[in-house]
Design an enzyme around this catalytic site. Structure first.
Site, PDB file in Angstrom:
ATOM      1  N   VAL A 175     -34.920  -6.941   2.133  1.00  0.00           N
ATOM      2  CA  VAL A 175     -35.311  -5.564   2.426  1.00  0.00           C
ATOM      3  C   VAL A 175     -35.158  -4.657   1.202  1.00  0.00           C
ATOM      4  O   VAL A 175     -35.327  -3.442   1.316  1.00  0.00           O
ATOM      5  CB  VAL A 175     -34.496  -4.988   3.610  1.00  0.00           C
ATOM      6  CG1 VAL A 175     -34.772  -5.756   4.874  1.00  0.00           C
ATOM      7  CG2 VAL A 175     -33.007  -4.954   3.311  1.00  0.00           C
ATOM      8  N   GLU A 176     -34.893  -5.246   0.055  1.00  0.00           N
ATOM      9  CA  GLU A 176     -34.852  -4.446  -1.169  1.00  0.00           C
ATOM     10  C   GLU A 176     -35.986  -4.889  -2.097  1.00  0.00           C
ATOM     11  O   GLU A 176     -37.130  -4.551  -1.873  1.00  0.00           O
ATOM     12  CB  GLU A 176     -33.466  -4.531  -1.808  1.00  0.00           C
ATOM     13  CG  GLU A 176     -32.393  -3.917  -0.895  1.00  0.00           C
ATOM     14  CD  GLU A 176     -31.025  -3.849  -1.538  1.00  0.00           C
ATOM     15  OE1 GLU A 176     -30.908  -3.279  -2.654  1.00  0.00           O
ATOM     16  OE2 GLU A 176     -30.058  -4.357  -0.930  1.00  0.00           O
TER      17      GLU A 176
END
Length: 378
Positions: A175-176
């Protein structure tokens, strides 16, 4: 003979009494107490200026809780601790700087490290929660990096034990930057522009996972807070702090209790504390360091952030829940959240227990304004 003996005995008794009196006497008089600069109308700024005109080592004694191994506030060190395995050579630092600002480290080539750690925002991003590739949102706010060169453990939950470990975590995080490290390394290895800098930094034509981490870590170790009014004050410029900010400095060290966790040059103890924001049993539950250690003593505990450049690092807290710095101070002044009677009565071994350092401080509105002015000067 008897007279002489009696005389010697009297002299001996007097000498013994004198020696006893001298041994019982204090070796030095106690230092006079610092004057109380409070008045009926608030704090006397001129009085405080006299107290803080001396170097920091001679400032009034702070008010801290028993057992807190505090350090006095001071200038940020120019050099951070560096492991022997990764000397911060100019070539490594420059290579790490290029990588830090290169979005090609992310899977889609759209998000660099600096995309979330922006220099003008104290190396955070100004968002309540971190937003990565494809606009996926994380559970926590992007942490500032200004204390990272000096921190023994990193991330809000302390899961990384070194900068070399921390810097590659966001690259691989789905999610980064969403880029598995082998693929990120392969992409950088295929870019001609990195071959010469890599050879200069590491003696090899291209990266592997270890040297990628070392280059980024070498750069991050050079990050320092921007110099502020407080730094000028520490350097001897007595006029650098306004009356309000100077009053705030005194409150920070005394009545407000801030120095219990935010001390030393970086204004952090590098520790982990539960301040009552775990949202236990609710939708946004986050148990912090406990999720790494599974030690109940760590329930709800999060890393103490540095307060250097804090005014530009909002929104604040690990979950970005406070958009206003003065509102945050009001919550601290109230002792943050408290358990309801029902929660207190429930014998739940997993319910986080707020740190005893977090309690109501009875600051009035003028004192909150002064504390806010000091934080603005940091």
């Amino acid at each position: 003979m008897k007279t002489h003996a009696r005389t010697h005995a009297i002299h001996g008794l007097r000498a013994a009494c004198l020696a006893a009196a001298l041994s019982a006497a204090p070796t030095a008089l106690p230092a006079p107490a610092a004057p109380d600069c409070r008045t009926a109308n608030g704090w006397d700024a001129a009085c405080l200026r006299r107290l803080y005109a001396a170097p920091a080592a001679a400032w009034p004694a702070p008010e801290v809780e028993a057992g807190v191994a505090w350090q006095e506030l001071g200038p940020v060190p120019a050099v951070a601790p560096t492991p022997a395995s990764n000397p911060g050579t100019p070539a490594r630092v420059e290579l790490g700087r290029r990588l830090f600002f290169d979005p090609r480290l992310s899977a889609k080539g759209e998000l660099s490290c600096a995309g979330c750690h922006r220099p003008e925002k104290a190396f955070t991003d100004g968002k309540p929660l971190a937003v990565g590739e494809d606009k996926l949102m994380g559970r926590r706010r992007t942490p500032p990096l200004l204390a990272a060169p000096f921190a023994p453990r990193l991330f809000w939950d302390g899961r990384a034990g070194s900068l070399e470990e921390q810097v590659v975590g966001p690259i691989a995080n789905p999610v980064e930057m969403n880029h598995p490290l082998p693929r990120a390394v392969a992409r950088i290895k295929g870019l001609d522009e990195y071959r010469a800098p890599w050879r200069a930094a590491f003696g090899t034509a291209g990266p592997d996972e270890a040297t990628l981490a070392q280059a980024l870590a070498a750069f991050v170790r050079t990050l320092r807070p921007e110099a502020t009014a407080f730094d000028r004050f520490l350097a001897g410029d007595a006029a650098a702090l306004s009356d309000g900010a100077l009053t705030g400095l005194h409150l920070f060290r005394t009545k407000a209790g801030c120095l219990n966790c935010h001390y030393g040059p970086l204004l952090t103890d590098h520790g982990f504390h539960d301040i009552g924001l775990s949202f236990y049993g609710r939708r946004n539950q986050d148990l912090g360091r406990f999720e790494v250690t599974r030690n109940k003593a760590d329930l709800g505990a999060f890393r103490t952030p540095s307060l250097r450049n804090v005014a530009r690092a909002g929104p604040w807290m690990h979950n970005g829940i406070f958009p206003d710095l003065k509102g945050l101070l009001r919550m601290y002044n109230a002792g943050m959240g408290n358990l309801t009677p029902k929660e207190t009565a429930t014998a739940d071994p997993y319910r986080p227990r707020k740190s005893p350092l977090i309690r109501a401080r009875q600051l009035d509105e003028a004192e909150i304004d002064a504390l806010h002015a000091f934080l603005e000067a940091l």
